[in-house]
Each structure stands twice: as C-alpha cells, then as structure tokens.
Enzyme design. Structure first.
Site, PDB file in Angstrom:
ATOM      1  N   GLU A   3      -6.571  -7.972  -0.910  1.00  0.00           N
ATOM      2  CA  GLU A   3      -6.571  -8.174   0.467  1.00  0.00           C
ATOM      3  C   GLU A   3      -8.173  -8.052   0.559  1.00  0.00           C
ATOM      4  OE1 GLU A   3      -4.664  -5.702   3.218  1.00  0.00           O
ATOM      5  OE2 GLU A   3      -2.769  -6.006   2.289  1.00  0.00           O
ATOM      6  N   GLU A  42       0.868  -1.265  -0.127  1.00  0.00           N
ATOM      7  CA  GLU A  42      -0.012  -0.012  -0.183  1.00  0.00           C
ATOM      8  C   GLU A  42       0.765   1.371   0.016  1.00  0.00           C
ATOM      9  OE1 GLU A  42      -2.933  -0.486   3.065  1.00  0.00           O
ATOM     10  OE2 GLU A  42      -4.285  -1.700   1.991  1.00  0.00           O
TER      11      GLU A  42
HETATM   12  C1  GLA Z   1      -3.993  -2.730   4.978  1.00  0.00           C
HETATM   13  C2  GLA Z   1      -2.375  -3.478   4.945  1.00  0.00           C
HETATM   14  C3  GLA Z   1      -2.534  -4.760   5.718  1.00  0.00           C
HETATM   15  C4  GLA Z   1      -3.362  -4.767   6.965  1.00  0.00           C
HETATM   16  C5  GLA Z   1      -4.839  -4.528   6.576  1.00  0.00           C
HETATM   17  C6  GLA Z   1      -5.697  -4.574   7.776  1.00  0.00           C
HETATM   18  O1  GLA Z   1      -4.776  -3.150   3.994  1.00  0.00           O
HETATM   19  O2  GLA Z   1      -2.237  -3.704   3.780  1.00  0.00           O
HETATM   20  O3  GLA Z   1      -1.334  -5.125   5.985  1.00  0.00           O
HETATM   21  O4  GLA Z   1      -2.813  -3.964   7.830  1.00  0.00           O
HETATM   22  O5  GLA Z   1      -4.958  -3.231   6.151  1.00  0.00           O
HETATM   23  O6  GLA Z   1      -6.861  -4.231   7.404  1.00  0.00           O
END
Ligand code: GLA
Ligand code: ZN
Length: 683
Positions: A313, A157
């Site tokens: 994710e 991210e």
């Molecule tokens: C983000 C991060 C993950 C985790 C999630 C939790 O998307 O990329 O590493 O912290 O949030 O929701």
C-alpha cells in the site's frame, strides 16, 4: 558475496506489479467494466481484492456467495490483469459477532468491545479461527486454478491484542511452556519486588491499566506472546490456503516499524514480505524523511534475507488520516514509488484504486477520484509511473548485498521504552538507528537493517546503536565477528539487560565488555537544554576534528584495553573517554559514549567507509538530497538515482556512458536530475 536473481514473486508474471486495493464489492457492477478500461489506461496490472468483503462472501452463516467474485476474477483475467486475493479476517460480519460474542476483542481494562470498525477480533477464539479457516479454504479451493490468482494477501495489517479469558489462558500456557517452574518464572520476572511472587500459575495475567504494569519481564513476555499468538492465528490462515494452493505465494501487509508485532518472528512463515508505506511528504524536511523511509524499506528487504518485497500500500496522492491531507507535489509520486523499488520492492501498489464514496476513507487518495474519469493529475502521474515500471523488467528479482548492517531490534525497543530511566519513555532508539543509517544513505552506501538474531558474518561493518538488551549468544557472535576481521560499532546504553530485562551484574556493557574493552560506570542523562562537547584526540586516525556536540546521553566509561580517540570537553567528566576503539583478533570495536551531532556521525562513518572500501551504488560525490541505491543480480548493476529536492541537481556520472532504463537514453559525465527526478542507470 554472490548475488543470484530471485524468481519473480509469481513466475507467471515476471514483471513489476502495479495496482491497488480494489473494492468492486462496494460498487455496482455497472462500474466494473469502466474499472477495467481505466486499469489498462493507468498501466496497472494487479488488483488486491476482497480484503474486507466477508459479509459479501458469506452474508449469513454457512451461506456462501462467490458469484460476484467469480465475475471480478474473470474480468481481471479477460483484461490481462491479475489478483492479489485477500482473506477477509480483517473485519468480521455483524452476524458472526452477534452469534459468537467470543470473537470480539476484550480491552486491557477487561471490557469487551461491541461490533464495529475492523481488526476488532480475538486471535485465540476457536470460533474465529474456525470461521476464518472455513472461508479461506473455500476461496482457495474455488480460485486455485484461476488464471488471475497471483498471490494471497492475509487479512489486513495484523495488529492489536485481546485480553479475553481465552487469550489470558493461552498466555498462561505460553508462560508455563517457557519457564517450566514457578521458581524460574519468579527469578526471570524479579517478582520479589513489591511482593509480586507468583505462587500459582493461575495468578498470571497480562499487564493492564487496572492491574499490573510494573513487572517488566511480564510486560516483555506479554508482547512476545501477542506476536506469537498473532503468528499462530496467521498460520491457521496459511494452512487453510496451502492445502489447495501450495504454489501461490502468501504475504501479509506489515506496517514498517509498528512496535506491536515483532515482524522478524512472522517473516519465516511468509513467502514474500509486503508493507504499507505512508510518508508525510511536504510536511518538513523531505530529504531526512526520504532517508527514514529508505531505512524501513531496507528492513522489509532484509526480513527475508534480501528477497524482493512488495510495496503493498501507498497513496497516489493524499492520505486522509494525517493532520493535513497535503497532496503529493508533481513528480513526488514516481519518486517515492521508485524509491521502494530502488530498495528491493518488485511492486508499487496503492490504497486504493477507486476512491470510496462514503464512510471513513471517502477522502483518502485513490487512482480514480470521485469524478470518475482518467482526466486528473493524479491518474496521469499513476499512468506515467506505470509506463516506467514496464521498463524495469530487468530489475525484477534483483537485490543488494551490503557491506554494512545496522541492528534495529524490536525486543530491544520494547525493553528500552519500558525502562524508567535513564530518561523516561521513548529513549530515541529508532531515531538513533535512523541517524546512523543516514550517514550511509547520503553517500549511496547500501545498508541492511536487521535484528540481533541474524547472521553477521557477511558484513564488514556492524552497527548496533543502543543495544540495551543483549540476548543469549549475541555477544558471542559479535565477538566472533570482530575477531574474524569485522568492525563493530556500539554506543551508550548498551549491554544493560538480558533477554528477561534483568540487569547484567559485573559492569556495563555486560557481555560486550571484553569486545569493546571498556567499563561503563555511570550514565548521565541530560535535560533538553544541556550539552557537552566531544573533543577528538590528536592522531585519532579517523580524521575527526573540531568540537562535536553531545546531548541527552553521556556514558562515563573507563578504557580498559581500548584506546581513547576522543574525550568529553565539559563538566566533572571533562577529559574522560567519549570515543574508544578496541583491537580484537583481526577486527576492532568502537564505542561511541555519547549521543553526538550529525557532523560527528558523518565524519566518523566517512572515515570508516574509506578505510573499509564499502560497497557503494555510485562512485560519485552525491549532492545533498540525492539518493543512490543499487540492485544487482551479480552481473548487471542497476543504480537508482533519486532527487528528493524540488530543484534540479547535477552530478558527475563519470566517463562511461550508461543507459537510463526509464527513458532509454544514454547518459554520462555531468548529468542533471530534475526536481524530484529519478533515473535508473543500467550497466
Ligand atoms: C491502512 C489499511 C488500508 C487503509 C489505509 C489508509 O494501511 O490497510 O485498508 O485503511 O491504511 O491509509
Ligand atoms: Zn481473546
């Protein structure tokens, strides 16, 4: 338009990917065999490994330890699994920060952060770039031919900005390259205002709460620079991998409509798009939320022109960073996961596989809970979904070519949000785009969501709500689109500024005036308690009827060459145009002058949809809360039917019998979808 089937994300695995972020580096090896047993039981096939494992991989400078990752990769391969292997730049080791403080991020107030958390690094620092490239290269070299390696996951991210001296110098160079002369810069930034004329390049600095915030051209360019500098860092990462693994696809996990980075600038450098989706189900109106999430899935599909993306994710149950960690109600897991697939994802992946035992995410939903075994509701739902995904091989690589596109543009959002007027702060741009989108989502009409730089020629209907900024060439391309037979829809607050946030002179909507056939003289911004009415003209040709409600923005326009289809009902501008259409060449261009209620958008787009014979997923009346989406390879059609209501719903599928891929059963005629139910109809 013809649709070809895209190759699978990695042709070595021509199936739907199912799995999640896996952190064996945080657990004793004794747990790993159990993870493999559970992975098979959960019908998972892919684990995303090593995202935050830099210290485990390089515990001291130049001392690399890959033994543990060798064993993880081997275990995955031995158990029929695959790895999406991450580069570790999302969080740096303490030794790196201690020895090279320049890698730590500097805040807009010019203070340097301490070591801590993650994503806390400078994207410009030569040391950070060198260390990242070094470890990436070692990973790529070591696992280039490993049977488990399926794809690369860059960092995590990407986000944030750094105000250190290195970044500020890089910004000055960026600005100099863009403008060439101080005269050009001063004009673009309109620096005569408040005596901000730049007389030396050295005076240029990023916006800061302790310095400059009022020069909007600067604010905009800084945001562009942050995207470009992040992309530049990303390219360092890509180069370090490609030299050893030219054929392994590379992605990075994006964050939907995250405003900090213009993803359209990053996308061309990636092989496949992926994003992290965390909707707050069961908080309010799930049907509206489903439509809003669909909008974001469609952005991700469009970022590479329709190529299937990855849901990198999502959460199997409850997220822990929301105000209340409400668990997904039974059935919602499969529904929300398959919704991503319906819009073009070829994966369903989670954060996270095994729930963390300590630290900030110990209560974040995971496939394997602290209890450690497979006997949980959540594990069962994940395994059920895994079985469903195994039945969707024919869908892999398919896409959709909609007749409708909505423009949602990052730079437009930046400029509009910064503008001090006609309403302060957020002008509701994203919400507006989603409201227009919803009118199609309800009807099962697929939509592309693109930025203003994309090619419009394949669409029948192009909608650009609140196109406040019009960058060079865009108005000309819209005009050509309309002249060639396209239908264009614009709204209030369009054609106000150019690419530098300088207002167009000569009347709004600036370079769109001729195409729309109007002149917008004033913009009336209403208070929350204000409203006006929009009264359709008799014979408006769109079947508009009754009185629609207008709120927040009312443009006071003059119809020049356009025809008036509705007028305002109240205030001193009662009777003046509220909706117009301008015929141009073979097409036409509508202007919706006010922010109208949902009923208006429903009626308006139902009429246009009927006239334009738009591609539709299903030729059936969809009950409220049912979404129908289409994927195809041009020969076979896969219609995803999704019920976002907790109650069952019935719809008429017509007389032809079709197969539901998820169950293998044949369905036709009146068909019931259970509460939160999904069917994938193959024809
Ligand atoms: C983000 C991060 C993950 C985790 C999630 C939790 O998307 O990329 O590493 O912290 O949030 O929701
Ligand atoms: Zn920096």
């Amino acid at each position: 338009m013809t649709i070809d089937r895209y190759p699978p994300i990695n042709p070595r695995f021509p199936h739907m990917l199912h799995g999640g972020d896996y952190n064996p580096d945080q657990w004793p090896e004794t747990v790993w065999d159990e993870d493999m047993r559970l992975m098979k039981l959960a019908h998972c096939n892919t684990m995303t490994v090593a995202i935050f494992a830099w210290t485990k991989l390089e515990p001291a400078e130049g001392q690399f330890e890959f033994g543990w990752l060798d064993r993880v990769m081997d275990l995955l391969a031995d158990n029929g699994g695959y790895a999406v292997l991450a580069t570790p730049s999302g969080a740096r080791p303490a030794w790196l920060a201690a020895k090279y403080p320049e890698v730590l991020r500097v805040r807009p107030d010019r203070g340097r952060n301490l070591f801590g958390v993650r994503h806390n690094h400078c994207f410009t620092s030569p040391v950070y770039r060198e260390k990242t490239a070094l470890i990436n290269g070692k990973l790529a070299e070591r696992y280039a031919n490993h049977p488990a390696l399926l794809a690369w996951h860059l960092s995590n991210e990407y986000n944030g900005e750094c105000h250190c001296e290195l970044c500020r110098a890089a910004f000055r160079t960026w600005v100099k390259t863009k403008y060439g002369t101080l005269d050009a810069l001063n004009h673009a930034w309109w620096t005569g205002f408040w005596s901000h004329t730049v007389t030396d390049w050295a005076q240029i600095d990023p916006p800061s709460p302790i310095g400059e915030t009022s020069v909007h051209g600067l604010n905009l360019d800084w945001k562009r620079f942050v995207t470009d500098q992040t992309t530049d860092f990303m390219q360092v990462e890509i180069t370090s991998l490609r030299q050893f693994t030219p054929d392994v696809p590379i992605t990075t996990n994006m964050m939907g409509t995250f405003p900090g980075l213009n993803y359209w600038r990053m996308a061309p450098h990636l092989d496949v798009i992926s994003w992290d989706s965390y909707p707050m189900w069961h908080k309010g109106d799930d049907v509206a939320l489903a439509s809003d999430i669909a909008f974001v899935h469609d952005i991700n599909r469009c970022l590479k022109g329709g190529k299937p993306f990855m849901l990198m994710e999502s959460v199997p149950s409850a997220t822990n960073w929301v105000p209340a960690a409400k668990v997904k109600r039974p059935g919602m897991h499969a529904l929300s996961s398959l919704q991503a697939v319906a819009h073009g994802s070829d994966t369903v992946q989670y954060f996270q596989w095994r729930k963390s035992r300590g630290s900030a995410e110990k209560f974040h939903g995971a496939v394997v809970d602290h209890v450690g075994h497979e006997g949980t509701r959540v594990f069962g739902e994940v395994a059920d979904l895994g079985r469903m995904l195994e039945r969707l091989d024919p869908v892999v690589g398919t896409t959709v070519r909609p007749d409708v596109a909505i423009v949602y543009d990052w730079e437009n959002n930046w400029a509009m949000t910064d503008a001090q007027g006609p309403r302060r702060g957020d002008k509701g741009y994203l919400d507006d785009c989603k409201r227009h989108y919803r009118a199609f989502w309800k009807r099962g009409i697929p939509v592309d969501v693109i930025d203003m730089e994309q090619d419009f020629s394949s669409y029948k209907l192009l909608i650009a709500p609140m196109l406040y900024m019009v960058r060079p060439g865009v108005a000309e391309r819209i005009e050509a689109f309309v002249k060639a037979g396209g239908v264009f829809v614009a709204t209030y607050l369009s054609g106000i500024v150019d690419e530098n946030d300088l207002c167009f002179l000569g009347g709004w909507p600036g370079p769109l005036r001729e195409t729309l056939g109007i002149w917008a003289e004033e913009i009336d911004a209403l208070y929350e308690h204000d409203a006006n009415a929009v009264l359709p003209a008799a014979g408006n040709g769109l079947g508009l009827n009754g009185e629609y409600v207008a709120r927040e923005f009312c443009d006071l326009i003059h119809a020049k060459t356009a025809t008036v289809l509705a007028t305002y009902g109240a205030d001193f501008y009662a009777g003046r145009p509220a909706l117009t259409v301008n015929e141009l060449g073979k097409g036409r261009a509508y202007y919706i002058a006010s922010r109208n209620d949902e009923r208006f958008l429903d009626d308006f787009y139902a009429a246009l949809g009927g006239q334009l014979n738009l591609l539709c997923a299903l030729n059936a009346e969809l009950p409220s809360g049912i979404s129908a989406q289409l994927r195809s390879d041009g020969k076979r059609r896969f219609v995803f039917l999704m019920n976002f209501n907790p109650e069952p719903a019935t719809l008429d599928l017509g007389s032809a019998s079709v197969t539901d891929l998820l169950t293998g059963t044949t369905v036709q005629g009146q068909t019931e979808l259970s509460g939160y139910g999904v069917a994938v109809l193959a024809a």
